[in-house]
Write a protein that holds these residues in place. Structure first.
Motif, PDB file in Angstrom:
ATOM      1  N   ALA A  15      13.364 -12.421  -8.268  1.00 51.15           N
ATOM      2  CA  ALA A  15      13.925 -11.824  -7.052  1.00 51.15           C
ATOM      3  C   ALA A  15      14.480 -10.425  -7.304  1.00 51.15           C
ATOM      4  O   ALA A  15      14.416  -9.562  -6.422  1.00 51.15           O
ATOM      5  N   ALA A  16      14.995 -10.199  -8.500  1.00 50.52           N
ATOM      6  CA  ALA A  16      15.580  -8.889  -8.800  1.00 50.52           C
ATOM      7  C   ALA A  16      14.531  -7.788  -8.837  1.00 50.52           C
ATOM      8  O   ALA A  16      14.870  -6.610  -8.730  1.00 50.52           O
ATOM      9  N   SER A  17      13.272  -8.144  -9.003  1.00 53.51           N
ATOM     10  CA  SER A  17      12.214  -7.143  -9.094  1.00 53.51           C
ATOM     11  C   SER A  17      11.519  -6.893  -7.763  1.00 53.51           C
ATOM     12  O   SER A  17      10.600  -6.067  -7.688  1.00 53.51           O
ATOM     13  N   LEU A  18      11.937  -7.574  -6.701  1.00 56.76           N
ATOM     14  CA  LEU A  18      11.247  -7.480  -5.423  1.00 56.76           C
ATOM     15  C   LEU A  18      11.372  -6.083  -4.816  1.00 56.76           C
ATOM     16  O   LEU A  18      12.403  -5.416  -4.960  1.00 56.76           O
ATOM     17  N   ALA A  19      10.323  -5.688  -4.117  1.00 54.18           N
ATOM     18  CA  ALA A  19      10.328  -4.420  -3.381  1.00 54.18           C
ATOM     19  C   ALA A  19       9.591  -4.620  -2.067  1.00 54.18           C
ATOM     20  O   ALA A  19       8.446  -5.085  -2.061  1.00 54.18           O
ATOM     21  N   PHE A  20      10.261  -4.312  -0.966  1.00 55.59           N
ATOM     22  CA  PHE A  20       9.655  -4.373   0.361  1.00 55.59           C
ATOM     23  C   PHE A  20      10.019  -3.094   1.112  1.00 55.59           C
ATOM     24  O   PHE A  20      11.052  -2.485   0.829  1.00 55.59           O
ATOM     25  N   PRO A  21       9.210  -2.698   2.077  1.00 55.82           N
ATOM     26  CA  PRO A  21       9.583  -1.544   2.892  1.00 55.82           C
ATOM     27  C   PRO A  21      10.871  -1.804   3.670  1.00 55.82           C
ATOM     28  O   PRO A  21      11.224  -2.952   3.957  1.00 55.82           O
ATOM     29  N   ALA A  22      11.562  -0.749   4.010  1.00 48.64           N
ATOM     30  CA  ALA A  22      12.785  -0.867   4.808  1.00 48.64           C
ATOM     31  C   ALA A  22      12.478  -1.538   6.140  1.00 48.64           C
ATOM     32  O   ALA A  22      11.402  -1.341   6.721  1.00 48.64           O
ATOM     33  N   GLU A  23      13.415  -2.345   6.591  1.00 45.41           N
ATOM     34  CA  GLU A  23      13.350  -3.012   7.905  1.00 45.41           C
ATOM     35  C   GLU A  23      12.118  -3.906   8.039  1.00 45.41           C
ATOM     36  O   GLU A  23      11.465  -3.961   9.080  1.00 45.41           O
TER      37      GLU A  23
END
Length: 204
Positions: free
Chosen positions: A94-102
């Motif tokens: 989970a600490a490595s997750l990346a998603f676009p804003a909103e």
């Protein structure tokens, strides 16, 4: 051993036993009902520490929401994909997750933040605030009293598990410091101790 490796191995070994021991069906039911009441139709929901997908991902997907579940345990993710084929599941830290804003209308994390080192818990909370759309909900359980350590006989199995809890006031400060507004906070008893349930929201 790296704490995350202890967590991964623990859930790989005891995925089914954990579901049986902690009664997620009965414990999470009222929380899921409250969340469903607050979601618009077809909401996008991120489940951090999704486990086997039961009951949260299953119930949200059945209600027509688009669910993305993330878990460190390969066994948990494999079971989730089998049990809840309507949702999307990602095997990742989970600490490595990346998603676009909103990206999400809601982010949920039940009994998962406490398996991260506390500096990573704080960073993940800041990410969650960015991933939520204005008005989006963050629902999570955290520690209630500060404690970090290992249980070498988790669930009477001989398998180890690792946790790191901050106290409730510290967790609340981290959540509000990330830019979210805490709407509700309650103590969830468990054995001789318990956890804290937070309902927070990104301001409009």
């Amino acid at each position: 051993m790296d704490p995350k490796e202890i967590v991964r191995r623990g859930y790989d070994a005891l995925s089914v036993r954990y579901d049986e021991a902690y009664g997620g069906e009965s414990k999470y039911g009222p929380w899921i009902d409250r969340l469903l009441e607050r979601l618009d139709d077809g909401s996008r929901v991120l489940d951090i520490g999704c486990g086997s997908g039961l009951p949260l991902a299953r119930d949200l997907a059945a209600a027509g929401h688009a669910v993305t579940g993330v878990d460190l345990s390969e066994v948990q993710i494999r079971r989730a994909r089998e049990l809840v084929p309507e949702a999307e599941f990602v095997h990742a830290d989970a600490a490595s997750l990346a998603f676009p804003a909103e990206s999400f209308d809601a982010v949920v994390s039940f009994y998962a933040l406490i398996h991260l080192p506390q500096d990573e818990q704080q960073e993940l909370l800041r990410k969650v605030a960015r991933w939520l759309r204005p008005g989006g909900w963050f629902v999570c359980t955290t520690g209630s009293q500060g404690w970090t350590g290992v249980d070498g006989d988790w669930l009477d199995s001989g398998v180890s598990m690792w946790w790191s809890h901050a106290d409730a006031d510290t967790n609340r400060a981290w959540i509000t410091g990330s830019g979210l507004v805490v709407e509700e906070q309650e103590f969830v008893p468990e054995g001789a101790g318990g956890h804290t349930l937070f309902w927070a929201r990104r301001p409009f």
